[in-house]
Design an enzyme around this catalytic site. Sequence first.
Site, short mmCIF file in Angstrom:
data_model
loop_
_atom_site.label_atom_id
_atom_site.label_comp_id
_atom_site.label_asym_id
_atom_site.label_seq_id
_atom_site.Cartn_x
_atom_site.Cartn_y
_atom_site.Cartn_z
N SER A 1 0.85 -1.19 0.00
CA SER A 1 0.00 0.00 0.00
C SER A 1 0.88 1.23 0.00
O SER A 1 2.08 1.14 0.26
CB SER A 1 -0.89 0.01 1.24
OG SER A 1 -0.07 0.25 2.37
N LYS A 2 0.25 2.36 -0.29
CA LYS A 2 1.01 3.61 -0.38
C LYS A 2 1.75 3.89 0.93
O LYS A 2 2.84 4.42 0.93
CB LYS A 2 0.07 4.77 -0.70
CG LYS A 2 -0.04 5.01 -2.20
CD LYS A 2 -0.78 6.28 -2.49
CE LYS A 2 -2.00 5.97 -3.32
NZ LYS A 2 -3.04 6.93 -3.27
N ARG A 3 1.12 3.51 2.04
CA ARG A 3 1.75 3.78 3.32
C ARG A 3 3.06 3.00 3.49
O ARG A 3 3.95 3.40 4.22
CB ARG A 3 0.80 3.43 4.48
CG ARG A 3 -0.11 4.59 4.85
CD ARG A 3 -1.01 4.23 5.99
NE ARG A 3 -1.92 3.15 5.62
CZ ARG A 3 -1.94 1.96 6.19
NH1 ARG A 3 -1.12 1.67 7.17
NH2 ARG A 3 -2.80 1.04 5.79
N GLY B 1 5.26 2.47 1.18
CA GLY B 1 6.26 2.88 0.19
C GLY B 1 5.56 3.24 -1.10
O GLY B 1 4.35 3.05 -1.22
#
Length: 450
Positions: free
Chosen positions: A217-219, A221
């Site tokens: 997920s974006k969190r 990386g």
Amino acid sequence: MNRDTTATPVVTRVAPSPTGPFHVGTARTALFNYLYAKRVRGRFLVRIEDTDKARSTKEFEEDILDGMRLLGLVCDDMVRQSERVEQHAERLRELVAQDKAYVSREPSKSDPSVEVEVVRLRNPGTTITFHDEVRGDITFDTGELGDFVIARSLRDPLYHFAVVVDDADMGVTHVIRGEDHISNTPRQILIQQALGLPRPVYAHLPLILAQDRSKLSKRKGATAVADYIAKGYLPSALVNFLALLGWNSGSDKEVFTLDELVTAFSLDGVQKGGAVFDVVKLQWLNKQHRLMLPFEEQRNLMLSHVHGVEGVYDALSNSEAAMHDILERYATGEELRTAVDSGEFSFYERRPEVTREMLVWKKDPTPERAGERLAHIVELLQTIDGDFTTDTVREALNEYAESEGKGNVLWPMRMALSGKDRSPDPFVLAEALGTIETKARLKAAIVACS
Ligand code: GLU
């Protein structure tokens, strides 16, 4: 009935929804479809699934198409789902006319006081088994799906219906997509059966996992392809990395160009288990791909990340040795920039402050001679009459360093030039700083020793 794949030319497709930027999951799906099609001289198509008008944008569509071009995944044709409304509606009418689907008036889910009209498939409720090229046979009992909704109205089909009609009209023979679509497959097969369409070959690719094996997920990386490009990753390295996310060639070879992947790829090499997104591997691959480029290109790539950091930019653009040192040490421009920003190359920006204590090598039995040695280094450097390079500097100092003990000579020289115990070697530093600055720093160090 499975399609007779020996008779039909292979057609694959990637079907991104333009509701977000081109991310690594879509890029991996696009790549596998591209490789599979190109290996057998088939066609690779793109379908932009833009029917969710609230969330789809032209910018995201462009980002996806640009990203695919950048990675070299050239498609043979592209369609937009939103432009196929007529074809969807026609097939829907056909099903209703044959009583394989029916219009149902029922209370709205969101507001039961309102009656809405939906189209439901008459689900025979059979058990469906389909063969997945990665996972083998998969069986679903479709009874519990009931007569599921396939359209909001006769002009507004839902996702599963549009996918089935589009795949058939585009002549798609192989549906290669993420594992998250496995549970959609039985519904889509029921719709295919109702429409009398052939079943494509299915291959569901393993999930891409973050380093800690949770969902990427974006969190955790960057997930957008453009972010990796901005960090200085080469498209060819990204392609190589994406190919290894869930596939291996069965040999030790890990570094592949796109053309080599086309030759090596097969669905047999796709794994079932999740594929970990290993950034260290991506960095390593980037270095391997970058090293295949001519020096000039590598230099420009790295320099583009240190624009505005004058001393560093100048040192790295004037000295091949300093650049080689960087190319050895860093995989990407972003890594270099992070090191520069943390002050690792401050000695290219300004003269270091040195003290006597720093200048004396800890194993030197004659510490009182450090200043004297630095003075002799300056004298020896005066004898260089040609270019001031790593080689000429090394040559000028070699004999002296051998006779005095390397550490006793090279340590104070490195410290005088960089002020750091971890830096490029003193010959590289001398070349990068140039003759005037090198001598000035050595002289300042002599003063510090006195
Ligand atoms: N539009 C879907 C997605 O972005 C893909 C549908 C499919 O491959 O069948 O995940």
